[in-house]
Design an enzyme around this catalytic site. Structure first.
Site: not given
Ligand code: FPP
Length: 233
Positions: A12, A29, A123
């Site tokens: 997150d 992201h 893994l």
């Molecule tokens: C949370 O950040 C993250 C997500 C909803 C998606 C997780 C995705 C990634 C780490 C990138 C893609 C992953 C791969 C494996 C390609 P948020 O957008 O909720 O952050 P915020 O809380 O700061 O808004």
């Protein structure tokens, strides 16, 4: 010392990371996707058997269309770029969640990479895509019914239904030992509710794009010393 067999991470904080730098959320992201490889390397070096990462929830479809489209494209690019390194590094790739609404392009790439890494055993990497724990438990129950004579064989269903038998029908049956959430929030957000029933939790304010294997090493060192009683004394 506790054994760390199954590590799960709620990644997150990408959006906030980008906003603080005056960048688009999508840049967060993109940068966050680059952290995944470090986590896999850490798990391999430390003998962790399963790494489960929350990439896209059943609720994330509520985000603006453009962000959803970006994430889907990023996931596709991520898989394309990681296929060879997964094969080479002994990573068995798996998806947890309901793949059905994903695009054919993404589903094809997922299948290719699953097949190409099926024999790997260093893994197991579970990427949670269109994942919701409640949805997983529902799908597990449907799978269980199919395995046990279908909906009309009520007696057979009752006889065979147990925590163990239902657990084997989950997308990932192995209990989580340690669940880490970055980004400062302290909630599960519908992630692996069944598997986390006796997990240890670690919450860090670090935003996902800034998370490093060094911080993960500190968290896991602390986990290893915890007194885990599983309801006993
Ligand atoms: C949370 O950040 C993250 C997500 C909803 C998606 C997780 C995705 C990634 C780490 C990138 C893609 C992953 C791969 C494996 C390609 P948020 O957008 O909720 O952050 P915020 O809380 O700061 O808004």
């Amino acid at each position: 010392m506790n054994e760390l067999n199954h590590l799960a991470i709620i990644m997150d904080g990408n959006g906030r990371w980008a906003k603080r730098r005056g960048l688009l959320r999508t840049k967060g992201h993109e940068t966050g996707a680059n952290v995944v490889e470090q986590m896999c390397e850490f798990c391999i070096d430390e003998g962790v058997a399963i790494l489960s990462l929350y990439a896209f929830s059943t609720e994330n479809w509520k985000r603006p269309k453009s962000e959803v489209a970006f994430l889907m494209d990023l996931l596709h690019k991520f898989l394309l770029s990681k296929r060879e390194s997964f094969i080479k590094n002994g990573i068995k790739f798996n998806v947890i969640g309901d793949e059905s609404p994903l695009s054919d392009k993404l589903k094809n790439e997922i299948n290719e990479i699953k097949n190409a890494t099926a024999q790997n055993s260093r893994l197991k990497l579970n990427l949670a895509l269109n994942y919701g724990a409640k949805d997983e438990i529902l799908r597990a129950f449907r799978r269980f019914c199919e395995k046990n004579g279908g909906e009309f064989d009520a007696q057979n269903l009752t006889l065979n239904l147990s925590e163990d038998s239902l657990q084997t029908c989950l997308d990932e049956p192995t209990p989580i030992d340690l669940l880490v959430r970055t980004g400062g929030e302290q909630r599960l957000s519908n992630f692996m509710l069944w598997q986390a029933s006796y997990a240890e939790f670690a919450f860090t304010p670090t935003l996902w794009p800034d998370f490093t294997r060094e911080e993960l090493a500190l968290i896991t060192a602390k986990f290893k010393k915890k007194d885990r009683r599983f309801g006993g004394l």
